[in-house]
Design an enzyme around this catalytic site. Structure first.
Site, PDB file in Angstrom:
ATOM      1  N   ASP A  43       2.351   1.862   3.379  1.00 51.24           N
ATOM      2  CA  ASP A  43       3.331   0.890   3.882  1.00 51.24           C
ATOM      3  C   ASP A  43       4.745   1.356   3.575  1.00 51.24           C
ATOM      4  OD1 ASP A  43       1.216  -0.847   4.518  1.00 51.24           O
ATOM      5  OD2 ASP A  43       1.341  -1.856   2.571  1.00 51.24           O
ATOM      6  N   HIS A  83       0.868  -1.171   0.000  1.00 47.99           N
ATOM      7  CA  HIS A  83       0.000   0.000   0.000  1.00 47.99           C
ATOM      8  C   HIS A  83       0.909   1.227   0.000  1.00 47.99           C
ATOM      9  CE1 HIS A  83      -2.381  -3.066   2.259  1.00 47.99           C
ATOM     10  NE2 HIS A  83      -3.413  -2.552   1.607  1.00 47.99           N
ATOM     11  N   HIS A 101     -11.482 -14.213   2.963  1.00 51.21           N
ATOM     12  CA  HIS A 101     -12.640 -13.354   2.730  1.00 51.21           C
ATOM     13  C   HIS A 101     -13.840 -14.153   2.228  1.00 51.21           C
ATOM     14  CE1 HIS A 101      -9.996  -9.489   2.204  1.00 51.21           C
ATOM     15  NE2 HIS A 101      -9.867 -10.065   3.386  1.00 51.21           N
ATOM     16  N   GLU A 115     -10.864  -6.568  -4.883  1.00 53.77           N
ATOM     17  CA  GLU A 115     -10.770  -7.578  -3.818  1.00 53.77           C
ATOM     18  C   GLU A 115     -12.041  -7.578  -2.979  1.00 53.77           C
ATOM     19  OE1 GLU A 115      -8.102  -8.425   0.184  1.00 53.77           O
ATOM     20  OE2 GLU A 115      -7.143  -7.497  -1.566  1.00 53.77           O
TER      21      GLU A 115
END
Length: 391
Positions: free
Chosen positions: A57, A54, A220, A181
């Protein structure tokens, strides 16, 4: 088989995975912050192919332009020194409180515009570092109460955002695609585009659907009680598996982010079997969290375990497919017949075929055994190491 990974295996890790400090809703961090450069070097030593990130990050939120330049410079040098790649990048639109109601679907228009600019800025960096895929996880795109969000308007804003991003990368001549996602819930009570199926349907409404695919994550889909290998099969069938997140999950509960193979092992076996037999050529990306009980030795052991488990399952799946007894069992279960078109001779031939209805012996057909249990036990034997490995 040698279970030592190499870059050719295309294993990748998010900086946020090994870099997770162990902070959760009930406890403070149990590890100190990890320098992204150290992550690159240690993962390279373990045999990884690359890292993903990201924006926040790599470059702490609020960094000045000069600070940003230095962070990127150090990171790029680490990539050059190790040969590590950056196949994918993404944007953090969930940590800062400004995104408390979402990024692309926040009720506040100014927040939505900021989210788009933040994303576009990181797309530029992603392309600069060689990324071919840009993941979009809408963790804050959702609601906790029915009146808080008009979902139809929110989907309009989501479509608008992705269409603008598609316009941007096309106008810049970037060779990059987007991977949505899905996740059903957490951190929001309910998240938009909660499953692979929702995301695939949404993509068909976009202006440039060819630029968009999915990035399913093991945990997920399993949080929603779904069969992950089936979801991956549908994404492959649609030509939309642009990226994949591998981890472990034990049933319908919070997002555990266990190392790959540490959750539902049977599902992991069938997943690896599918990816390898389908010829999936993308990165095998691990999105997991080393448990907060671990020190840094445990972090690297957990990362190594992700890759080792994949390679073990790859070996077991290959042995399963190569086993003559399995091949006979597949025929007995009539998998070859499923692969044949039902009516290749056309509608009229089907309507004229009395054996298809008028003379069809339903009782005889109902009495046929499918031999699935024998086939499944052979798979279990291979998974558990009770049969020989592939030559």
């Amino acid at each position: 088989m040698n279970y030592q990974p190499t870059p050719e295996d295309r294993f990748t890790f998010g900086l946020w995975t090994v870099g997770w400090e162990g902070r959760d809703p009930f406890g403070d961090a149990t590890r100190t912050a990890l320098d992204p450069v150290e992550s690159v070097r240690r993962l390279a030593e373990l045999g990884a192919h690359g890292v993903t990130f990201h924006d926040d990050d790599l470059i702490p939120f609020g960094s000045s332009d000069s600070e940003r330049y230095e962070h990127v410079k150090r990171f790029r040098q680490a990539l050059d020194d190790t040969g590590m790649k950056v196949p994918m990048a993404t944007t953090n639109l969930f940590t800062h409180p400004v995104f408390k109601d979402g990024g692309f679907t926040a009720n506040d228009r100014d927040v939505r515009r900021y989210a788009l600019r933040k994303t576009i800025r990181n797309i530029d960096l992603a392309v600069e570092l060689g990324a071919e895929t840009y993941v979009a996880w809408g963790g804050r795109e959702g609601a906790e109460s029915g009146g808080a969000k008009d979902v139809r308007d929110a989907l309009d804003r989501m479509k608008e955002a992705f269409d603008l991003l598609g316009e941007y990368v096309t106008s810049q001549g970037y060779d990059i695609r987007f991977a949505i996602e899905p996740k059903p819930n957490e951190p929001r009570g309910d998240i938009l585009l909660p499953t692979v199926g929702h995301a695939l349907a949404f993509i068909e409404r976009l202006e440039r659907p060819e630029l968009y695919g999915v990035n399913p994550e093991v945990g997920h889909e399993q949080m929603a009680g779904l069969n992950f290998p089936h979801g991956i099969a549908q994404a492959l069938w649609a030509g939309k598996l642009f990226h994949i997140d591998l981890n472990g999950q034990n049933g319908i509960k919070y997002d555990q982010d266990l190392r790959f193979g540490a959750g539902d092992l049977r599902a992991a076996f069938w997943l690896v079997d599918l990816l390898e037999s389908a010829g999936y050529s993308g990165p095998r990306h691990f999105d997991f969290k080393p448990p907060r009980t671990e020190d840094f030795d445990g972090v690297w052991a957990s990362a190594a375990g992700c890759m080792r488990n994949y390679l073990i399952l790859k070996e077991r799946a290959a042995a399963f497919r190569a086993d003559p007894e399995v091949q006979e069992a597949l025929r007995a279960s009539r998998l070859d017949e499923l692969a044949r078109p039902t009516a290749a001779d056309g509608l009229q031939a089907l309507l004229d075929d009395r054996s298809a209805f008028e003379e069809f012996d339903v009782d005889a057909a109902a009495a046929r055994g499918m031999a699935f249990e024998r086939l499944d036990q052979l798979a279990m034997d291979h998974l558990l190491g009770a049969r020989g490995a592939a030559a």
